[in-house]
Design a protein around this motif. Structure first.
Motif, PDB file in Angstrom:
ATOM      1  N   PRO A 133      -2.214  18.625   4.041  1.00 51.38           N
ATOM      2  CA  PRO A 133      -0.972  18.956   4.744  1.00 51.38           C
ATOM      3  C   PRO A 133       0.239  18.464   3.966  1.00 51.38           C
ATOM      4  N   ARG A 134       1.323  19.223   4.070  1.00 51.63           N
ATOM      5  CA  ARG A 134       2.526  18.874   3.316  1.00 51.63           C
ATOM      6  C   ARG A 134       3.381  17.882   4.091  1.00 51.63           C
ATOM      7  N   ILE A 135       3.833  16.860   3.398  1.00 51.47           N
ATOM      8  CA  ILE A 135       4.659  15.829   4.024  1.00 51.47           C
ATOM      9  C   ILE A 135       5.913  16.449   4.631  1.00 51.47           C
ATOM     10  N   ARG A 136       6.502  17.415   3.928  1.00 48.45           N
ATOM     11  CA  ARG A 136       7.721  18.043   4.432  1.00 48.45           C
ATOM     12  C   ARG A 136       7.491  18.699   5.797  1.00 48.45           C
ATOM     13  N   ASP A 137       6.369  19.404   5.944  1.00 44.25           N
ATOM     14  CA  ASP A 137       6.063  20.057   7.220  1.00 44.25           C
ATOM     15  C   ASP A 137       5.854  19.026   8.326  1.00 44.25           C
ATOM     16  N   VAL A 138       5.148  17.943   8.007  1.00 46.83           N
ATOM     17  CA  VAL A 138       4.887  16.905   9.001  1.00 46.83           C
ATOM     18  C   VAL A 138       6.190  16.246   9.440  1.00 46.83           C
ATOM     19  N   GLN A 139       7.062  15.954   8.508  1.00 50.75           N
ATOM     20  CA  GLN A 139       8.354  15.348   8.849  1.00 50.75           C
ATOM     21  C   GLN A 139       9.178  16.267   9.741  1.00 50.75           C
ATOM     22  N   ARG A 140       9.199  17.549   9.428  1.00 53.53           N
ATOM     23  CA  ARG A 140       9.958  18.513  10.244  1.00 53.53           C
ATOM     24  C   ARG A 140       9.394  18.616  11.653  1.00 53.53           C
ATOM     25  N   LEU A 141       8.075  18.607  11.774  1.00 51.93           N
ATOM     26  CA  LEU A 141       7.459  18.645  13.093  1.00 51.93           C
ATOM     27  C   LEU A 141       7.818  17.398  13.897  1.00 51.93           C
ATOM     28  N   CYS A 142       7.760  16.242  13.246  1.00 49.72           N
ATOM     29  CA  CYS A 142       8.102  14.992  13.930  1.00 49.72           C
ATOM     30  C   CYS A 142       9.549  15.002  14.407  1.00 49.72           C
ATOM     31  N   GLU A 143      10.434  15.517  13.591  1.00 49.55           N
ATOM     32  CA  GLU A 143      11.849  15.598  13.979  1.00 49.55           C
ATOM     33  C   GLU A 143      12.041  16.566  15.133  1.00 49.55           C
ATOM     34  N   LEU A 144      11.305  17.678  15.102  1.00 47.09           N
ATOM     35  CA  LEU A 144      11.388  18.641  16.194  1.00 47.09           C
ATOM     36  C   LEU A 144      10.920  18.018  17.500  1.00 47.09           C
ATOM     37  N   TYR A 145       9.906  17.149  17.426  1.00 47.27           N
ATOM     38  CA  TYR A 145       9.365  16.504  18.617  1.00 47.27           C
ATOM     39  C   TYR A 145      10.144  15.248  18.996  1.00 47.27           C
ATOM     40  N   GLU A 146      11.219  14.972  18.262  1.00 45.06           N
ATOM     41  CA  GLU A 146      12.122  13.843  18.539  1.00 45.06           C
ATOM     42  C   GLU A 146      11.373  12.507  18.540  1.00 45.06           C
ATOM     43  N   LEU A 147      10.497  12.335  17.560  1.00 42.29           N
ATOM     44  CA  LEU A 147       9.759  11.081  17.438  1.00 42.29           C
ATOM     45  C   LEU A 147      10.628  10.009  16.793  1.00 42.29           C
ATOM     46  N   THR A 148      10.274   8.767  17.019  1.00 47.86           N
ATOM     47  CA  THR A 148      11.015   7.648  16.440  1.00 47.86           C
ATOM     48  C   THR A 148      10.741   7.569  14.941  1.00 47.86           C
ATOM     49  N   SER A 149      11.589   6.843  14.236  1.00 46.43           N
ATOM     50  CA  SER A 149      11.407   6.703  12.789  1.00 46.43           C
ATOM     51  C   SER A 149      10.079   6.023  12.460  1.00 46.43           C
ATOM     52  N   SER A 150       9.660   5.064  13.298  1.00 46.60           N
ATOM     53  CA  SER A 150       8.390   4.386  13.029  1.00 46.60           C
ATOM     54  C   SER A 150       7.214   5.341  13.223  1.00 46.60           C
ATOM     55  N   ASP A 151       7.288   6.219  14.229  1.00 46.03           N
ATOM     56  CA  ASP A 151       6.226   7.204  14.433  1.00 46.03           C
ATOM     57  C   ASP A 151       6.192   8.210  13.284  1.00 46.03           C
ATOM     58  N   ILE A 152       7.359   8.577  12.780  1.00 48.54           N
ATOM     59  CA  ILE A 152       7.412   9.491  11.634  1.00 48.54           C
ATOM     60  C   ILE A 152       6.765   8.836  10.421  1.00 48.54           C
ATOM     61  N   ASP A 153       7.059   7.557  10.213  1.00 46.47           N
ATOM     62  CA  ASP A 153       6.449   6.827   9.093  1.00 46.47           C
ATOM     63  C   ASP A 153       4.933   6.820   9.214  1.00 46.47           C
ATOM     64  N   ARG A 154       4.432   6.641  10.430  1.00 44.79           N
ATOM     65  CA  ARG A 154       2.982   6.619  10.647  1.00 44.79           C
ATOM     66  C   ARG A 154       2.367   7.976  10.364  1.00 44.79           C
ATOM     67  N   ALA A 155       3.041   9.034  10.810  1.00 47.26           N
ATOM     68  CA  ALA A 155       2.531  10.385  10.559  1.00 47.26           C
ATOM     69  C   ALA A 155       2.524  10.691   9.064  1.00 47.26           C
ATOM     70  N   VAL A 156       3.552  10.255   8.360  1.00 43.74           N
ATOM     71  CA  VAL A 156       3.618  10.468   6.913  1.00 43.74           C
ATOM     72  C   VAL A 156       2.507   9.696   6.215  1.00 43.74           C
ATOM     73  N   GLU A 157       2.229   8.477   6.670  1.00 43.77           N
ATOM     74  CA  GLU A 157       1.153   7.689   6.070  1.00 43.77           C
ATOM     75  C   GLU A 157      -0.200   8.366   6.273  1.00 43.77           C
ATOM     76  N   LEU A 158      -0.429   8.930   7.461  1.00 46.58           N
ATOM     77  CA  LEU A 158      -1.654   9.681   7.698  1.00 46.58           C
ATOM     78  C   LEU A 158      -1.745  10.890   6.771  1.00 46.58           C
ATOM     79  N   THR A 159      -0.610  11.549   6.555  1.00 48.87           N
ATOM     80  CA  THR A 159      -0.583  12.709   5.663  1.00 48.87           C
ATOM     81  C   THR A 159      -0.967  12.305   4.249  1.00 48.87           C
ATOM     82  N   LYS A 160      -0.464  11.178   3.794  1.00 47.84           N
ATOM     83  CA  LYS A 160      -0.822  10.693   2.458  1.00 47.84           C
ATOM     84  C   LYS A 160      -2.304  10.339   2.384  1.00 47.84           C
ATOM     85  N   GLN A 161      -2.825   9.692   3.454  1.00 54.25           N
ATOM     86  CA  GLN A 161      -4.242   9.328   3.472  1.00 54.25           C
ATOM     87  C   GLN A 161      -5.126  10.570   3.444  1.00 54.25           C
ATOM     88  N   ALA A 162      -4.643  11.655   4.055  1.00 54.22           N
ATOM     89  CA  ALA A 162      -5.422  12.894   4.114  1.00 54.22           C
ATOM     90  C   ALA A 162      -5.621  13.512   2.734  1.00 54.22           C
TER      91      ALA A 162
END
Length: 296
Positions: A55-84
Motif C-alpha cells: 500500500p502507498r503511504i500517500r493513499d494511507v495518509q489521505r484516507l486518515c485525513e479524510l477520516y479526521e484521525l489524530t496525528s498520532s493515529d496517522i503516524d501509526r497507520a504510516v508505520e503499519l504501511t511501512k511494515q507491510a
C-alpha cells in the motif's frame, strides 16, 4: 502462505482493519470514500482487506485525513504501511506496539474467534486486578502510580472479550503447574487469583487445564509460552484471516508467525500438551487446593 521473499500479510491486514474501522466510525460508505479519494471501490476494498501487497503511504495518509484521525493515529497507520512492505517470514513488532493505545496483539485477540494459549504465568485475560498490578509494577518498576493504574485498568478492560454475553472469544488455556506456585504479589494475591481461575474455568467459552510437573516435557524441550489465534470462517466457508502464533516479547519486540508449517507445528505442540494435561474437573480441584495452602 507467506514465503521468505513475500511481504508479510500481518501488518497490511491490521492496517486494513484500522482503516475500515476508521471509515465506519465516520459513517462513510465504500462508495462515498472511493469517490472522494478518486479510487475505485475495488481498490479501496483491497486496501481494507489487506489485499494490496505494498500500500502507498500517500493513499494511507489521505484516507486518515479524510477520516479526521489524530496525528498520532496517522503516524501509526504510516508505520503499519511501512511494515507491510518488509519481506520476512516473521513479523517482529516493538516500541510503537507496546503503547497501550495501539497494541497489535490486543486488536488481534479481540478480532479472533478462538485463542489457544500455553502459559507459565497466569494469562493477562484471566488475571485479577492485584495479580495484574504485581506483574505490571515489577515490569514497569520506574513508572509512576498513575501509569501503573492505567495499565492495570487497560488489562482488565481487555478481559471483556471472553466475559461479554454477545459472541465471546473462545479461550483454551493450558497453564503450566509452575504458575500456581510462582508467588506473584504475595500469598493472599495468589489465593484470590487461583480461586478466580477456578471460577473463570466454568464459563462455557473457556477451557482451563493445568499441565502438571509430572507430565515432563511434551516434546522433549522447554518450548515456552505461545498463543494460537484463529479468526474463524465466513458464511462461504473461507478463513476470515489466516491464523497466527503470537509470542510476547517481554522487553524485546513481540513476535508473530504466520507460515502454514509453523501453525501446524504449534497446533501439534498444543495437542501434545493437551494429552498430558489434567482434565477440567481435576484442574479446578488443584487450583482450589493450592489456593487454600496460601492462606492456612
Amino acid at each position: 502462505m507467506t514465503s521468505a521473499d513475500e511481504p508479510t500479510r500481518l501488518p497490511r491486514r491490521q492496517l486494513g482493519r484500522f482503516l475500515r474501522e476508521a471509515r465506519e466510525g465516520q459513517g462513510l460508505s465504500l462508495e462515498r470514500v472511493s469517490h472522494l479519494m478518486e479510487l475505485s471501490k475495488t481498490a479501496l476494498h483491497r486496501i481494507e482487506t489487506g489485499g494490496v501487497k505494498k500500500p502507498r503511504i500517500r493513499d494511507v495518509q489521505r484516507l486518515c485525513e479524510l477520516y479526521e484521525l489524530t496525528s498520532s493515529d496517522i503516524d501509526r497507520a504510516v508505520e503499519l504501511t511501512k511494515q507491510a512492505q518488509v519481506a520476512s517470514w516473521y513479523t517482529a513488532f516493538g516500541g510503537l506496539y507496546s503503547d497501550t493505545t495501539f497494541n497489535m496483539y490486543v486488536g488481534l485477540a479481540a478480532a479472533a474467534r478462538q485463542l489457544i494459549a500455553y502459559h507459565e504465568i497466569v494469562l493477562g485475560l484471566v488475571q485479577t486486578a492485584d495479580y495484574a498490578r504485581a506483574t505490571i509494577s515489577a515490569f514497569y518498576h520506574d513508572r509512576d502510580a498513575e501509569e501503573i493504574d492505567r495499565r492495570v485498568e487497560f488489562r482488565l478492560r481487555r478481559q471483556t472479550i471472553i466475559t461479554r454475553k454477545a459472541d465471546p472469544v473462545k479461550l483454551e488455556l493450558l497453564l503450566h503447574e509452575s504458575a500456581l506456585h510462582r508467588v506473584v504479589g504475595g500469598p493472599r494475591v495468589m489465593a484470590t487469583q487461583l480461586h478466580h481461575l477456578a471460577e473463570v474455568s466454568k464459563l462455557p467459552n473457556v477451557s482451563l487445564r493445568i499441565h502438571p510437573f509430572t507430565a515432563g516435557c511434551s516434546w522433549g524441550v522447554l518450548h515456552g509460552p505461545f498463543v494460537l489465534l484463529d479468526f474463524g470462517i465466513d458464511s462461504k466457508g473461507r478463513q476470515v484471516e489466516p491464523p497466527l502464533i503470537y509470542f510476547e516479547g517481554n522487553g524485546k519486540p513481540d513476535l508473530y508467525l504466520e507460515h502454514a508449517d509453523d501453525i501446524r507445528r504449534y497446533h501439534e505442540m498444543a495437542s501434545a500438551i493437551r494429552r498430558t494435561a489434567l482434565d477440567e474437573t481435576h484442574t479446578r480441584d488443584l487450583l482450589r487446593r493450592v489456593a487454600r495452602s496460601y492462606v492456612t
